[in-house]
Scaffold this active site. Sequence first.
Site, PDB file in Angstrom:
ATOM      1  N   GLU A  60      19.847  32.643  72.817  1.00  0.00           N
ATOM      2  CA  GLU A  60      18.701  32.680  73.716  1.00  0.00           C
ATOM      3  C   GLU A  60      17.706  31.559  73.399  1.00  0.00           C
ATOM      4  O   GLU A  60      17.085  30.997  74.306  1.00  0.00           O
ATOM      5  CB  GLU A  60      18.002  34.031  73.613  1.00  0.00           C
ATOM      6  CG  GLU A  60      18.823  35.209  74.117  1.00  0.00           C
ATOM      7  CD  GLU A  60      19.781  35.754  73.070  1.00  0.00           C
ATOM      8  OE1 GLU A  60      20.489  36.718  73.376  1.00  0.00           O
ATOM      9  OE2 GLU A  60      19.840  35.198  71.952  1.00  0.00           O
ATOM     10  N   GLY A 310      23.061  24.432  63.850  1.00  0.00           N
ATOM     11  CA  GLY A 310      22.451  23.478  64.765  1.00  0.00           C
ATOM     12  C   GLY A 310      23.317  22.304  65.145  1.00  0.00           C
ATOM     13  O   GLY A 310      22.806  21.310  65.677  1.00  0.00           O
ATOM     14  N   LEU A 336      29.969  29.080  77.754  1.00  0.00           N
ATOM     15  CA  LEU A 336      30.898  27.945  77.814  1.00  0.00           C
ATOM     16  C   LEU A 336      30.252  26.686  78.391  1.00  0.00           C
ATOM     17  O   LEU A 336      30.881  25.624  78.464  1.00  0.00           O
ATOM     18  CB  LEU A 336      32.151  28.309  78.611  1.00  0.00           C
ATOM     19  CG  LEU A 336      32.023  28.831  80.062  1.00  0.00           C
ATOM     20  CD1 LEU A 336      31.646  27.757  81.043  1.00  0.00           C
ATOM     21  CD2 LEU A 336      33.330  29.478  80.492  1.00  0.00           C
TER      22      LEU A 336
END
Length: 421
Positions: A60, A310, A336
Site C-alpha cells: 500500500e 526496496g 503484477l
Amino acid sequence: MRFLYSVAWWLALPLVLGRLWWRGRKEPGYRQHMAERFGFYGVRATNMPLIWVHAVSVGETRAAEPLIDALLRAYPAHGILLTHMTATGRETGRALFGKYGARVVQSFLPYDTGWMVGRFLRHFAPRLCVLMETEVWPNVMAQCARHGVPVVLANARLSQRSLAKARRLSALMMEAARRLTCVAAQTEADAVRIRQLGAPDVQVTGSIKFDVTPPSQMIAQGAMLRARIGPRKVLLCASTREGEETLILDALGGIDLGNSMVVIVPRHPQRFDEVASMIESRGYTLQRRSALGDKVVAPAVQILLGDSMGEMFAYYEACDVAFIGGSLLPLGGQNLIEACAVGKPVLIGPHTFNFSTVSDDAIEAGAARRVNDAQAMIDGACKLLRDDSERMRMGQQALAFARQHRGATARTMALLGPLIR
C-alpha cells in the site's frame, strides 16, 4: 456492536503487545515507536496542515507513491501524515519519501480503540484522511466523524471473499462504510461490492499502481545486477509467500537450469533466513543479494536470494520472466503492474482473487499467462526463456498494458480537491 468490538480490542491488547514484542526479535522495527500504537506522541515535527494517508504495509505504501507525490506538488502549504501498521511499511515510506524532509511525517496508526484514535486525531489534527485500498477501521471511522475529518477510501479494492467476510460483521462494517465521504474504486466490480456495504459515494477511478514510474535509480541498479549475473537468462519469483518456495523448489528439482538461473524474493523480510536454509538444504548453490556487493554472480550459483528491501523494480529490470507470488496457494496474489511497467512477461498462479480484474485484463492483453501450479510455472518459464521472440512480444504487450491504464492519480486528485482545506 462497535462497543463490543472496542471491548474485544482492550481485552486483546496484552496478547497484541506480546506478539508485537515477539515479532521484534527478527524485525527490530516492531519494538520501535511502540508508544505511537497506543496514541502517545512527542512534539509535532511540523506546524503545516496535514493530509493523512494511511498505508498499512509495503504494498500500500508503494501504491500510494504517485498520489502522495501529486498531493505534495498540488498543495505546497500542506504536509503529509503517513501512517502504517507494519515496520516494513514504515521503512518503505522512509525510503520513498525521505526526500521531502519534514513535509512527510510518519507514524504508526494506533490500535482501533476510540480513546487511542481520538488522541491521535487531536495530536495531528489532519484535514483529510485517505485510506489506501482496504483499510476501513470502525473506530477510526467513528472518531473521524466525531472530529469532522472527511475520509476517502482511495485505490479501493474489495474481493468477493472479503465482501463475504464483511457481511458476517455487517452491523459493524456497514456502519463504518456509511461514514466514508467517498470511495475511489479500482474497477467497476470493486465499486459494486463496496456499494453493497453501504458506502454512499463510490466512483471508479482505476488503479493508482499503474501510475507508479519505475525509478531511474532502481532501473540503473537492476542493469548493474544483470551485468553481474552475466549472459544467463533469469527467472524471477517475486513476492513469494510461505509455502510457495517449497513448491517452486520441488518443481525445479527435475529441471536442468542450463544457461539460466532463478532469483527468489520472499515478500516478508523475516523469512529471508528461512528461505535461504530451505534452498541450501536441497543442494542448490545459493548467493544472497545482501552479500553480493560489487562482486559478480559466480557461474556455479543456481539461485540468487533477493534478501534486500526496496529493490523490487531492480529485480524486475534484471530478469527475463517474472512470476508473481501469492498466487500458487489461495493467498489472493500480488500486484503484477510493476513487472508490466518494466516490460517483463508475467506468469501468475490460479489464486489471484485480490487482483482478479487486473490479472484477467493483463492475460487478455497478452501481458501475462496463468499457470495451474508450480510445475506448470517452471515449465512455462523455461519455454519463454528459450523463445526470445515470444518473450519480447509478451514484454512489449506488458509495457503497452501498463501505459494504457494510467491516469488514476489525476482522477483521484479531482475527488480529493474539494475536501482539502
